[in-house]
Scaffold this motif. Structure first.
Motif, PDB file in Angstrom:
ATOM      1  N   ALA A 104       0.818  -1.209   0.000  1.00 51.84           N
ATOM      2  CA  ALA A 104       0.000   0.000   0.000  1.00 51.84           C
ATOM      3  C   ALA A 104       0.854   1.263   0.000  1.00 51.84           C
ATOM      4  O   ALA A 104       0.558   2.217  -0.695  1.00 51.84           O
ATOM      5  N   ARG A 105       1.937   1.308   0.746  1.00 53.67           N
ATOM      6  CA  ARG A 105       2.828   2.458   0.837  1.00 53.67           C
ATOM      7  C   ARG A 105       2.089   3.721   1.254  1.00 53.67           C
ATOM      8  O   ARG A 105       2.255   4.780   0.669  1.00 53.67           O
ATOM      9  N   GLY A 106       1.278   3.628   2.281  1.00 51.54           N
ATOM     10  CA  GLY A 106       0.471   4.759   2.732  1.00 51.54           C
ATOM     11  C   GLY A 106       1.281   5.895   3.325  1.00 51.54           C
ATOM     12  O   GLY A 106       1.019   7.060   3.053  1.00 51.54           O
ATOM     13  N   LYS A 107       2.293   5.556   4.123  1.00 54.25           N
ATOM     14  CA  LYS A 107       3.091   6.604   4.759  1.00 54.25           C
ATOM     15  C   LYS A 107       3.891   7.397   3.732  1.00 54.25           C
ATOM     16  O   LYS A 107       3.969   8.629   3.811  1.00 54.25           O
ATOM     17  N   GLU A 108       4.462   6.694   2.773  1.00 57.85           N
ATOM     18  CA  GLU A 108       5.244   7.385   1.747  1.00 57.85           C
ATOM     19  C   GLU A 108       4.355   8.265   0.880  1.00 57.85           C
ATOM     20  O   GLU A 108       4.729   9.371   0.503  1.00 57.85           O
ATOM     21  N   LEU A 109       3.154   7.781   0.598  1.00 61.26           N
ATOM     22  CA  LEU A 109       2.220   8.548  -0.211  1.00 61.26           C
ATOM     23  C   LEU A 109       1.756   9.805   0.518  1.00 61.26           C
ATOM     24  O   LEU A 109       1.684  10.890  -0.069  1.00 61.26           O
ATOM     25  N   MET A 110       1.455   9.690   1.807  1.00 65.17           N
ATOM     26  CA  MET A 110       1.047  10.855   2.596  1.00 65.17           C
ATOM     27  C   MET A 110       2.182  11.861   2.682  1.00 65.17           C
ATOM     28  O   MET A 110       1.956  13.071   2.558  1.00 65.17           O
ATOM     29  N   ALA A 111       3.404  11.386   2.883  1.00 64.66           N
ATOM     30  CA  ALA A 111       4.550  12.294   2.931  1.00 64.66           C
ATOM     31  C   ALA A 111       4.745  12.990   1.586  1.00 64.66           C
ATOM     32  O   ALA A 111       5.044  14.195   1.534  1.00 64.66           O
ATOM     33  N   GLY A 112       4.546  12.274   0.496  1.00 60.65           N
ATOM     34  CA  GLY A 112       4.677  12.876  -0.831  1.00 60.65           C
ATOM     35  C   GLY A 112       3.614  13.933  -1.089  1.00 60.65           C
ATOM     36  O   GLY A 112       3.898  15.004  -1.632  1.00 60.65           O
ATOM     37  N   ILE A 113       2.367  13.647  -0.692  1.00 63.37           N
ATOM     38  CA  ILE A 113       1.290  14.610  -0.893  1.00 63.37           C
ATOM     39  C   ILE A 113       1.518  15.851  -0.041  1.00 63.37           C
ATOM     40  O   ILE A 113       1.317  16.982  -0.496  1.00 63.37           O
ATOM     41  N   LEU A 114       1.958  15.669   1.199  1.00 64.92           N
ATOM     42  CA  LEU A 114       2.254  16.832   2.045  1.00 64.92           C
ATOM     43  C   LEU A 114       3.446  17.621   1.519  1.00 64.92           C
ATOM     44  O   LEU A 114       3.476  18.851   1.618  1.00 64.92           O
ATOM     45  N   LEU A 115       4.418  16.939   0.927  1.00 62.36           N
ATOM     46  CA  LEU A 115       5.551  17.638   0.323  1.00 62.36           C
ATOM     47  C   LEU A 115       5.100  18.475  -0.874  1.00 62.36           C
ATOM     48  O   LEU A 115       5.536  19.612  -1.049  1.00 62.36           O
ATOM     49  N   VAL A 116       4.200  17.917  -1.692  1.00 68.75           N
ATOM     50  CA  VAL A 116       3.655  18.673  -2.824  1.00 68.75           C
ATOM     51  C   VAL A 116       2.867  19.882  -2.322  1.00 68.75           C
ATOM     52  O   VAL A 116       2.976  20.984  -2.871  1.00 68.75           O
ATOM     53  N   ALA A 117       2.086  19.708  -1.255  1.00 70.49           N
ATOM     54  CA  ALA A 117       1.334  20.826  -0.689  1.00 70.49           C
ATOM     55  C   ALA A 117       2.268  21.897  -0.133  1.00 70.49           C
ATOM     56  O   ALA A 117       2.013  23.100  -0.278  1.00 70.49           O
ATOM     57  N   LEU A 118       3.372  21.480   0.484  1.00 68.79           N
ATOM     58  CA  LEU A 118       4.337  22.438   1.013  1.00 68.79           C
ATOM     59  C   LEU A 118       5.013  23.222  -0.103  1.00 68.79           C
ATOM     60  O   LEU A 118       5.164  24.446  -0.014  1.00 68.79           O
ATOM     61  N   VAL A 119       5.401  22.537  -1.168  1.00 75.86           N
ATOM     62  CA  VAL A 119       6.027  23.232  -2.306  1.00 75.86           C
ATOM     63  C   VAL A 119       5.040  24.196  -2.950  1.00 75.86           C
ATOM     64  O   VAL A 119       5.395  25.325  -3.307  1.00 75.86           O
ATOM     65  N   ALA A 120       3.777  23.775  -3.085  1.00 83.84           N
ATOM     66  CA  ALA A 120       2.761  24.665  -3.651  1.00 83.84           C
ATOM     67  C   ALA A 120       2.505  25.859  -2.740  1.00 83.84           C
ATOM     68  O   ALA A 120       2.325  26.988  -3.221  1.00 83.84           O
ATOM     69  N   ALA A 121       2.519  25.647  -1.422  1.00 86.61           N
ATOM     70  CA  ALA A 121       2.327  26.762  -0.488  1.00 86.61           C
ATOM     71  C   ALA A 121       3.493  27.740  -0.567  1.00 86.61           C
ATOM     72  O   ALA A 121       3.295  28.963  -0.496  1.00 86.61           O
ATOM     73  N   LEU A 122       4.709  27.230  -0.716  1.00 91.62           N
ATOM     74  CA  LEU A 122       5.856  28.129  -0.866  1.00 91.62           C
ATOM     75  C   LEU A 122       5.794  28.891  -2.186  1.00 91.62           C
ATOM     76  O   LEU A 122       6.227  30.037  -2.268  1.00 91.62           O
ATOM     77  N   GLY A 123       5.239  28.272  -3.218  1.00 91.33           N
ATOM     78  CA  GLY A 123       5.065  28.960  -4.486  1.00 91.33           C
ATOM     79  C   GLY A 123       3.982  30.017  -4.430  1.00 91.33           C
ATOM     80  O   GLY A 123       4.087  31.083  -5.046  1.00 91.33           O
TER      81      GLY A 123
END
Length: 113
Positions: free
Chosen positions: A19-38
């Motif tokens: 399932a890789r749930g933890k890695e997926l959640m970390a990736g989605i939060l990383l994308v949200a962080l990059v978008a917030a910085l943009g």
């Protein structure tokens, strides 16, 4: 004896989690962080918190939509959990928004304050 049965706790070599749930959640939060910085350079400081909350809600809704398209029940539950987590983070961050920020966000800019 249920306490001595460790077959559900200890994984053997053939039972890797796909399932890789933890890695997926970390990736989605990383994308949200990059978008917030943009977004930080595009919107005024007063509108930053509402923009980030809106971004989290949009990413959560997109994740929930993807979960509805998923055919496997196991992965659907994981995607819905991720969408719920993003929505919960958005709700928690929305508590930090002051009402004056929302008024300035929707008020016309040419009006005197």
């Amino acid at each position: 004896m249920a306490i001595a049965d460790r077959s559900r706790i200890v994984r053997t070599k053939g039972q890797e989690n796909t399932a890789r749930g933890k890695e997926l959640m970390a990736g989605i939060l990383l994308v949200a962080l990059v978008a917030a910085l943009g977004i930080r350079n595009l919107v005024p400081v007063d509108a930053l918190a509402p923009a980030i909350v809106t971004l989290l809600f949009a990413i959560g809704a997109t994740t929930a939509g993807f979960a509805l398209l998923c055919r496997s029940d196991r992965f659907r539950v994981m995607w819905l959990d991720l969408a719920g987590g993003l929505t919960f983070i958005g709700v928690v961050l929305s508590v930090l928004i002051e009402p004056d920020q929302m008024i300035r966000l929707f008020a016309l800019s040419d009006q005197p304050q």
